[in-house]
Write a protein that holds these residues in place. Structure first.
Motif, mmCIF file in Angstrom:
data_model
loop_
_atom_site.group_PDB
_atom_site.id
_atom_site.type_symbol
_atom_site.label_atom_id
_atom_site.label_comp_id
_atom_site.label_asym_id
_atom_site.label_seq_id
_atom_site.Cartn_x
_atom_site.Cartn_y
_atom_site.Cartn_z
ATOM 1 N N SER A 349 0.848 -1.196 0.000
ATOM 2 C CA SER A 349 0.000 0.000 0.000
ATOM 3 C C SER A 349 0.875 1.234 0.000
ATOM 4 C CB SER A 349 -0.938 0.012 1.210
ATOM 5 O OG SER A 349 -0.206 0.030 2.418
ATOM 6 N N VAL A 350 0.416 2.244 -0.692
ATOM 7 C CA VAL A 350 1.056 3.555 -0.700
ATOM 8 C C VAL A 350 -0.045 4.604 -0.639
ATOM 9 C CG1 VAL A 350 3.084 2.785 -1.997
ATOM 10 C CG2 VAL A 350 1.096 3.651 -3.234
ATOM 11 N N PRO A 351 0.277 5.840 -0.255
ATOM 12 C CA PRO A 351 -0.746 6.888 -0.266
ATOM 13 C C PRO A 351 -1.369 7.027 -1.655
ATOM 14 C CG PRO A 351 1.208 7.646 0.907
ATOM 15 C CD PRO A 351 1.572 6.328 0.279
ATOM 16 N N ASN A 385 -4.260 0.055 -1.794
ATOM 17 C CA ASN A 385 -3.712 -1.301 -1.755
ATOM 18 C C ASN A 385 -3.569 -1.861 -3.171
ATOM 19 O OD1 ASN A 385 -5.006 -4.476 -0.425
ATOM 20 N ND2 ASN A 385 -2.998 -3.988 -1.216
ATOM 21 N N LEU A 386 -2.346 -2.238 -3.539
ATOM 22 C CA LEU A 386 -2.087 -2.834 -4.840
ATOM 23 C C LEU A 386 -1.488 -4.220 -4.685
ATOM 24 C CD1 LEU A 386 -0.431 0.156 -6.714
ATOM 25 C CD2 LEU A 386 -2.640 -0.877 -7.281
ATOM 26 N N VAL A 420 8.397 1.117 -2.172
ATOM 27 C CA VAL A 420 7.219 1.275 -1.309
ATOM 28 C C VAL A 420 7.584 2.064 -0.057
ATOM 29 C CG1 VAL A 420 5.607 0.034 0.190
ATOM 30 C CG2 VAL A 420 6.017 -0.776 -2.135
ATOM 31 N N ALA A 421 8.687 1.699 0.575
ATOM 32 C CA ALA A 421 9.104 2.361 1.808
ATOM 33 C C ALA A 421 9.403 3.843 1.570
ATOM 34 C CB ALA A 421 10.329 1.661 2.391
ATOM 35 N N SER A 428 2.988 -4.920 3.501
ATOM 36 C CA SER A 428 1.856 -5.834 3.653
ATOM 37 C C SER A 428 0.612 -5.010 3.937
ATOM 38 C CB SER A 428 2.087 -6.848 4.779
ATOM 39 O OG SER A 428 0.955 -7.697 4.890
ATOM 40 N N ALA A 429 -0.252 -4.902 2.944
ATOM 41 C CA ALA A 429 -1.442 -4.085 3.103
ATOM 42 C C ALA A 429 -2.584 -4.854 3.757
ATOM 43 C CB ALA A 429 -1.890 -3.554 1.739
ATOM 44 N N GLU A 430 -2.750 -6.146 3.375
ATOM 45 C CA GLU A 430 -3.901 -6.872 3.923
ATOM 46 C C GLU A 430 -3.643 -8.359 4.144
ATOM 47 O OE1 GLU A 430 -7.238 -6.626 1.284
ATOM 48 O OE2 GLU A 430 -6.200 -7.544 -0.401
ATOM 49 N N HIS A 431 -2.532 -8.904 3.695
ATOM 50 C CA HIS A 431 -2.295 -10.341 3.850
ATOM 51 C C HIS A 431 -1.571 -10.687 5.140
ATOM 52 C CE1 HIS A 431 -2.491 -10.935 -0.811
ATOM 53 N NE2 HIS A 431 -3.671 -10.772 -0.263
#
Length: 472
Positions: A349-351, A385-386, A420-421, A428-431
């Motif tokens: 995930s990113v903004p 979230n990608l 990403v950082a 890890s957005a959702e897993h």
């Protein structure tokens, strides 16, 4: 953690009783691998308790004998956190009761083994909505989606799983039962233990039941598939959709043409959703409590987007079958990759404001690192979230070089995750982290964050018997 002794295993079997365990390798085997076949686990014993009391009895024995436990729900996790590697496997899938549904409280209490789909159906029977939805909802269980803080397609409007939980019942690492099944929206009395358990991936206890938030059923729903030239246009379209509906955007899913092509080629009963083949697609779903309002809002949104050149094609679902067809090509994005060989999978995930920049920079970096790599990006772009998947080049697939490509996963993922950082995102957005990302996360978490998480875990599970290979 030591290997369970025969005496310890006998004590566990006795504690949970007949019908609540198996040590037959053939019966345990289906629960020792995950959907992507990345991990193959092993366990001397699988426990299948039917009540919270049985879970507590089993965990007390494990605490006494220092036996490690891996809790598991529907085994739909994608980062390996539910797979035992010598630990006792504790499955919650037989905790099946819908304990109550209370429409006046907009709440229901269900046990951990109830599937996400069954929870949705129980809510619908009371003319309410439980909004969490994801592709594996027919198999994923409530205990699992709580432990991983699952997201899904409606996070934009309703939030992650932690936003949908009012109360939790759980067995703590010493076997004591935490009775936290409250229906309160407001309880300002100190630390919120349920929030520690949500997203803890089974490291702080075993979730056995939960009280969940329900919502009114939306009387109007409009679904459209849109074609556009670039992710930047999708982000602008999302901003307009939010302004047009005042919060009525329930889903906003981005897909690259490459991934759509995989679906059409590899998944039966799918068809091109638009007359054209644009570089990018967005699946939009608008909702309203007022009949007809969502359809009117969708018409206004798309008309304006066409007039300003923001989109180049669109189709609005005219019935439930068309809506289901649109959702099928989105939900099969991962499954359609299987015939294309393996890939480096990323759940990031990113903004929102940085999504287009991230996609450009990451794709350029990946293609420079491994020329010919095929990037299939899709996901819940409405909440940042990608799923950024890098697949083996077609020429390497044809020549049998897949193994060499997969061997570069760690190095390639570091390139993606470093970008990403830099964009203040998450790897890890959702897993969750699971076995896949626990060690890698040390690179991106601050020492303070790691120390604090370790201190919390040591306080609650001093002997580290709960899912010991996962998290810090």
């Amino acid at each position: 953690m030591t290997t369970p002794s025969p005496a310890a295993l006998a004590a566990l079997k006795s504690a949970i009783g007949d019908g609540g365990w198996t040590d037959d390798p053939a019966e345990i085997a289906p629960w020792l691998t995950e959907w992507r076949n990345r991990w193959q686990g092993h366990s001397p014993l699988m426990l299948t308790p039917r009540s919270t009391a049985q879970v507590a009895a089993a965990v007390r024995v494990c605490a006494e004998h220092r036996i490690a436990i891996v809790p598991q729900g529907g085994d739909t996790g994608l980062v390996g956190g539910q797979i035992p590697h010598g630990e006792v496997l504790l499955s919650t899938r037989k905790l099946r009761a819908v304990r109550d549904v209370t429409p006046l409280d907009d709440a229901m209490t269900v046990e951990a083994g109830v599937t996400l789909l069954e929870a949705q159906q129980a809510a619908a029977a009371a003319d309410r909505l439980f909004p969490l939805s994801l592709a594996a909802e027919g198999t994923a269980t409530i205990g699992g989606v709580i432990s991983t803080n699952a997201g899904g397609t409606a996070v934009l409007r309703y939030g992650m799983m932690r936003d949908l939980v009012l109360g939790i019942e759980a067995v703590m690492p010493d076997g004591e039962i935490f009775n936290g099944l409250k229906r309160l929206r407001k309880d300002n009395t100190g630390y919120d233990l349920k929030q520690l358990l949500i997203g803890a991936e089974g490291t702080l206890g075993v979730v056995t039941a939960a009280t969940l938030k329900l919502f009114p059923v939306m009387r109007s729903r409009a679904t459209a598939m849109v074609g556009l030239d670039a992710p930047a246009a999708a982000i602008e379209l999302l901003a307009r959709a939010k302004a047009e509906t005042g919060g009525g955007v329930e889903a906003f899913e981005l897909m690259k043409r490459l991934g759509m092509g995989f679906v059409l080629a590899n998944i039966p009963d799918t068809r091109e959703p638009l007359d054209s083949t644009p570089p990018w697609y967005v699946l939009i779903e608008l909702v309203s409590g007022e009949p007809g309002a969502a359809d009117a809002a969708m018409e206004r949104l798309l008309t304006h987007a066409f007039e300003t050149g923001l989109i180049n094609d669109a189709a609005i679902a005219q019935n439930d079958a068309q809506r289901a067809a649109f959702w099928k090509v989105r939900e099969e994005q991962s499954g359609a990759q299987r015939p294309e060989g393996g890939g480096w999978k990323h759940d990031v995930s990113v903004p929102l404001s940085r999504i287009a920049d991230f996609l450009d920079e990451a794709t350029t970096a990946v293609e420079r690192f491994h020329p010919g790599a095929r990037v299939s990006a899709f996901g819940h772009v409405g909440d940042g979230n990608l799923h950024y998947d890098v697949l083996c080049p077609a020429r390497e697939m044809a020549s049998g070089d897949l193994k060499a490509f997969l061997a570069r996963w760690e190095e390639g993922s570091k390139i993606v995750h470093d970008i990403v950082a830099r964009y203040d995102g998450s790897i890890s957005a959702e897993h969750g982290l699971g076995r896949l990302k626990t060690e890698e996360a040390r690179r991106y978490k601050s020492p303070l964050e790691i120390r604090t998480m370790q201190a919390v875990r040591a306080a609650i599970d001093p002997h580290r018997i709960m899912n010991p290979a996962v998290l810090f």
